[in-house]
Design a protein around this motif. Structure first.
Motif, PDB file in Angstrom:
ATOM      1  N   GLY A  17     -49.595  50.197 -11.639  1.00  0.00           N
ATOM      2  CA  GLY A  17     -49.268  49.071 -12.502  1.00  0.00           C
ATOM      3  C   GLY A  17     -47.858  48.561 -12.272  1.00  0.00           C
ATOM      4  N   PHE A  18     -47.602  47.341 -12.734  1.00  0.00           N
ATOM      5  CA  PHE A  18     -46.254  46.778 -12.670  1.00  0.00           C
ATOM      6  C   PHE A  18     -46.167  45.583 -13.613  1.00  0.00           C
ATOM      7  CE2 PHE A  18     -48.703  44.591  -9.358  1.00  0.00           C
ATOM      8  CZ  PHE A  18     -48.400  43.246  -9.585  1.00  0.00           C
ATOM      9  N   ASP A  19     -44.963  45.253 -14.015  1.00  0.00           N
ATOM     10  CA  ASP A  19     -44.684  44.041 -14.773  1.00  0.00           C
ATOM     11  C   ASP A  19     -43.963  43.079 -13.845  1.00  0.00           C
ATOM     12  OD1 ASP A  19     -45.732  45.027 -17.193  1.00  0.00           O
ATOM     13  OD2 ASP A  19     -43.858  46.089 -17.603  1.00  0.00           O
ATOM     14  N   ALA A  20     -44.310  41.803 -13.900  1.00  0.00           N
ATOM     15  CA  ALA A  20     -43.688  40.826 -13.013  1.00  0.00           C
ATOM     16  C   ALA A  20     -43.581  39.479 -13.701  1.00  0.00           C
ATOM     17  CB  ALA A  20     -44.493  40.681 -11.726  1.00  0.00           C
ATOM     18  N   ALA A  21     -42.533  38.757 -13.367  1.00  0.00           N
ATOM     19  CA  ALA A  21     -42.384  37.360 -13.784  1.00  0.00           C
ATOM     20  C   ALA A  21     -42.454  36.508 -12.524  1.00  0.00           C
ATOM     21  CB  ALA A  21     -41.055  37.151 -14.497  1.00  0.00           C
ATOM     22  N   VAL A  22     -43.273  35.468 -12.524  1.00  0.00           N
ATOM     23  CA  VAL A  22     -43.501  34.648 -11.330  1.00  0.00           C
ATOM     24  C   VAL A  22     -43.212  33.187 -11.660  1.00  0.00           C
ATOM     25  CG1 VAL A  22     -45.201  33.903  -9.628  1.00  0.00           C
ATOM     26  CG2 VAL A  22     -45.290  36.235 -10.524  1.00  0.00           C
ATOM     27  N   THR A  23     -42.465  32.528 -10.794  1.00  0.00           N
ATOM     28  CA  THR A  23     -42.242  31.092 -10.931  1.00  0.00           C
ATOM     29  C   THR A  23     -42.652  30.409  -9.635  1.00  0.00           C
ATOM     30  OG1 THR A  23     -39.963  31.174 -10.115  1.00  0.00           O
ATOM     31  CG2 THR A  23     -40.298  31.450 -12.487  1.00  0.00           C
ATOM     32  N   SER A  24     -43.030  29.149  -9.729  1.00  0.00           N
ATOM     33  CA  SER A  24     -43.426  28.390  -8.543  1.00  0.00           C
ATOM     34  C   SER A  24     -43.233  26.908  -8.800  1.00  0.00           C
ATOM     35  CB  SER A  24     -44.894  28.660  -8.194  1.00  0.00           C
ATOM     36  OG  SER A  24     -45.313  27.835  -7.122  1.00  0.00           O
ATOM     37  N   SER A  25     -42.865  26.182  -7.744  1.00  0.00           N
ATOM     38  CA  SER A  25     -42.750  24.731  -7.839  1.00  0.00           C
ATOM     39  C   SER A  25     -43.918  24.038  -7.165  1.00  0.00           C
ATOM     40  CB  SER A  25     -41.430  24.263  -7.202  1.00  0.00           C
ATOM     41  OG  SER A  25     -41.371  24.662  -5.838  1.00  0.00           O
ATOM     42  N   LEU A  32     -51.579  23.408  -0.913  1.00  0.00           N
ATOM     43  CA  LEU A  32     -50.402  23.940  -0.233  1.00  0.00           C
ATOM     44  C   LEU A  32     -50.441  25.464  -0.119  1.00  0.00           C
ATOM     45  CD1 LEU A  32     -47.607  21.653  -1.734  1.00  0.00           C
ATOM     46  CD2 LEU A  32     -48.496  21.642   0.590  1.00  0.00           C
ATOM     47  N   SER A  33     -51.640  26.014  -0.086  1.00  0.00           N
ATOM     48  CA  SER A  33     -51.837  27.457   0.126  1.00  0.00           C
ATOM     49  C   SER A  33     -51.200  28.300  -0.977  1.00  0.00           C
ATOM     50  CB  SER A  33     -51.283  27.882   1.493  1.00  0.00           C
ATOM     51  OG  SER A  33     -51.871  27.153   2.534  1.00  0.00           O
ATOM     52  N   SER A  34     -51.173  27.771  -2.192  1.00  0.00           N
ATOM     53  CA  SER A  34     -50.556  28.523  -3.278  1.00  0.00           C
ATOM     54  C   SER A  34     -51.319  29.802  -3.595  1.00  0.00           C
ATOM     55  CB  SER A  34     -50.451  27.648  -4.534  1.00  0.00           C
ATOM     56  OG  SER A  34     -51.726  27.153  -4.906  1.00  0.00           O
ATOM     57  N   GLU A  39     -51.382  35.692  -3.430  1.00  0.00           N
ATOM     58  CA  GLU A  39     -52.033  36.937  -2.994  1.00  0.00           C
ATOM     59  C   GLU A  39     -51.088  37.788  -2.153  1.00  0.00           C
ATOM     60  OE1 GLU A  39     -56.187  34.424  -2.851  1.00  0.00           O
ATOM     61  OE2 GLU A  39     -55.175  34.991  -0.992  1.00  0.00           O
ATOM     62  N   VAL A  40     -50.376  37.126  -1.232  1.00  0.00           N
ATOM     63  CA  VAL A  40     -49.417  37.852  -0.396  1.00  0.00           C
ATOM     64  C   VAL A  40     -48.305  38.447  -1.260  1.00  0.00           C
ATOM     65  CG1 VAL A  40     -47.662  37.565   1.403  1.00  0.00           C
ATOM     66  CG2 VAL A  40     -49.940  36.568   1.708  1.00  0.00           C
ATOM     67  N   LEU A  41     -47.873  37.701  -2.261  1.00  0.00           N
ATOM     68  CA  LEU A  41     -46.855  38.208  -3.179  1.00  0.00           C
ATOM     69  C   LEU A  41     -47.332  39.471  -3.882  1.00  0.00           C
ATOM     70  CD1 LEU A  41     -44.266  38.012  -4.939  1.00  0.00           C
ATOM     71  CD2 LEU A  41     -45.551  36.459  -6.435  1.00  0.00           C
ATOM     72  N   VAL A  42     -48.552  39.442  -4.424  1.00  0.00           N
ATOM     73  CA  VAL A  42     -49.090  40.612  -5.125  1.00  0.00           C
ATOM     74  C   VAL A  42     -49.179  41.812  -4.188  1.00  0.00           C
ATOM     75  CG1 VAL A  42     -51.143  41.553  -6.255  1.00  0.00           C
ATOM     76  CG2 VAL A  42     -50.343  39.253  -6.832  1.00  0.00           C
ATOM     77  N   CYS A  43     -49.661  41.560  -2.974  1.00  0.00           N
ATOM     78  CA  CYS A  43     -49.780  42.637  -1.999  1.00  0.00           C
ATOM     79  C   CYS A  43     -48.400  43.212  -1.668  1.00  0.00           C
ATOM     80  CB  CYS A  43     -50.460  42.120  -0.739  1.00  0.00           C
ATOM     81  SG  CYS A  43     -50.865  43.398   0.463  1.00  0.00           S
ATOM     82  N   ALA A  44     -47.404  42.348  -1.524  1.00  0.00           N
ATOM     83  CA  ALA A  44     -46.054  42.803  -1.203  1.00  0.00           C
ATOM     84  C   ALA A  44     -45.461  43.637  -2.341  1.00  0.00           C
ATOM     85  CB  ALA A  44     -45.157  41.605  -0.894  1.00  0.00           C
ATOM     86  N   ILE A  45     -45.734  43.230  -3.582  1.00  0.00           N
ATOM     87  CA  ILE A  45     -45.234  43.998  -4.730  1.00  0.00           C
ATOM     88  C   ILE A  45     -45.828  45.398  -4.730  1.00  0.00           C
ATOM     89  CG2 ILE A  45     -45.288  44.178  -7.252  1.00  0.00           C
ATOM     90  CD1 ILE A  45     -45.118  41.104  -7.336  1.00  0.00           C
ATOM     91  N   LEU A  46     -47.151  45.481  -4.569  1.00  0.00           N
ATOM     92  CA  LEU A  46     -47.803  46.791  -4.534  1.00  0.00           C
ATOM     93  C   LEU A  46     -47.326  47.624  -3.344  1.00  0.00           C
ATOM     94  CD1 LEU A  46     -51.417  45.689  -5.521  1.00  0.00           C
ATOM     95  CD2 LEU A  46     -49.882  47.108  -6.895  1.00  0.00           C
ATOM     96  N   ASP A  47     -47.107  46.955  -2.237  1.00  0.00           N
ATOM     97  CA  ASP A  47     -46.621  47.643  -1.044  1.00  0.00           C
ATOM     98  C   ASP A  47     -45.217  48.199  -1.276  1.00  0.00           C
ATOM     99  OD1 ASP A  47     -46.306  48.547   1.558  1.00  0.00           O
ATOM    100  OD2 ASP A  47     -45.854  46.564   2.370  1.00  0.00           O
ATOM    101  N   ARG A  48     -44.338  47.369  -1.861  1.00  0.00           N
ATOM    102  CA  ARG A  48     -42.960  47.795  -2.101  1.00  0.00           C
ATOM    103  C   ARG A  48     -42.881  48.919  -3.127  1.00  0.00           C
ATOM    104  NH1 ARG A  48     -39.064  49.883  -3.118  1.00  0.00           N
ATOM    105  NH2 ARG A  48     -36.899  49.107  -3.283  1.00  0.00           N
TER     106      ARG A  48
END
Length: 297
Positions: A17-25, A32-34, A39-48
């Motif tokens: 598990g994790f807590d995260a705050a996400v912003t996007s423009s 624009l492949s958001s 998805e890549v962001l979530v994978c990177a968080i779990l990876d890190r």
């Protein structure tokens, strides 16, 4: 999030598990492949957090495509996830199971051009069936040759088989396959043009690619009465002919166009586009050199 986590766990990666705050423009449903970027962001968080940031970018992209296809229900290919995961300007070939990803280096701003994405106000949100029909029809053509993907069928074989394909698949499927083969050739020419810093040749291929999308891929609009992308492309052609380039961006049917605009014409281009599509509909983009990364504060 569940899709990425489930696939990572199935392949033996640690999750938690994790807590995260996400912003996007990025505008929702703008093409624009958001979804791929998230998805890549979530994978990177779990990876890190749980794997020491050791998952390579190709595996990360494949994990995210699984989430898009299985959990989100969109039968996308791997390009959006691979581009988001690799970062920078890249050329990708999916002929083999292990995609060939090659980084490129080109600074459009240094050559006097801005990359301008015009958001026309449409959304991809309710167009899944239209989008899904494109790979489905191309796979139907590939199936004629005993293959699952057209990339594994030689173009000469395809063109010789068109008489037999008619009646077996729709004419639209054949046209979309023609776009596929011609687009692959255009990509090679675009890469060569950028390597030589020949922007005139690059722009010719970009414009030809956009016209092929309009005529053969047929992904510029889903319903004749809603043609905001067509209007944006026509306006760009009127303003940029002979000095820039324009084409549909993303999966099509709604969303955005991509424009290569000379810096001297940038203010006028934005004013005219935003007069039609509204304030802040134009976005000047840079190509970020990194994919997912960890910034220690």
């Amino acid at each position: 999030i569940r899709g990425v986590a489930a696939r990572m766990a199935a392949l033996g990666f640690r999750i938690g598990g994790f807590d995260a705050a996400v912003t996007s423009s990025v505008a929702s449903g703008s093409g624009l492949s958001s979804s791929a970027a998230f998805e890549v962001l979530v994978c990177a968080i779990l990876d890190r957090l749980y794997n020491g940031f050791t998952v390579d970018y190709k595996t990360r992209a494949q994990l995210c495509q699984y989430a898009e296809n299985v959990y989100f229900g969109k039968p996308s290919g791997l390009l959006d996830q691979m581009a988001s995961s690799a970062g920078g300007l890249v050329t990708v070939d999916f002929k083999h199971e292990d995609p060939d990803v090659r980084p490129m280096s080109f600074d459009f701003a240094a050559h006097g051009y801005a990359l301008v994405v015009v958001s026309t106000g449409g959304s991809h949100a309710d167009l899944t069936d239209d989008y899904a029909a494109i790979p489905a029809e191309m796979k139907a053509v590939a199936a004629h040759f005993g293959e699952t993907h057209l990339r594994r069928v030689r173009s000469e074989e395809f063109y010789q088989a068109i008489p037999a394909l008619r009646g077996e698949v729709s004419d639209r499927a054949i046209l979309r396959a023609m776009h596929f083969y011609q687009e692959n050739q255009r990509v090679v020419k675009q890469v060569e043009a950028l390597e030589k810093a020949d922007l005139d040749a690059f722009f010719r291929e970009i414009i030809a690619s956009g016209r092929s999308s309009y005529m053969y891929l047929q992904n510029v609009y889903a319903r004749p009465q809603e043609q905001s992308l067509s209007l944006a492309l026509a306006l760009a052609e009127a303003m940029l002919t002979g000095k820039g380039a324009w084409r549909i961006h993303g999966g099509g049917f709604a969303g955005t166009t991509l424009n290569f605009v000379p810096q001297n014409d940038l203010a006028c281009f934005i004013d005219r586009m935003e007069a039609v599509f509204g304030a802040h509909s134009c976005h000047i983009l840079d190509i970020r050199p990194e994919g997912a990364f960890v910034l220690q504060l």
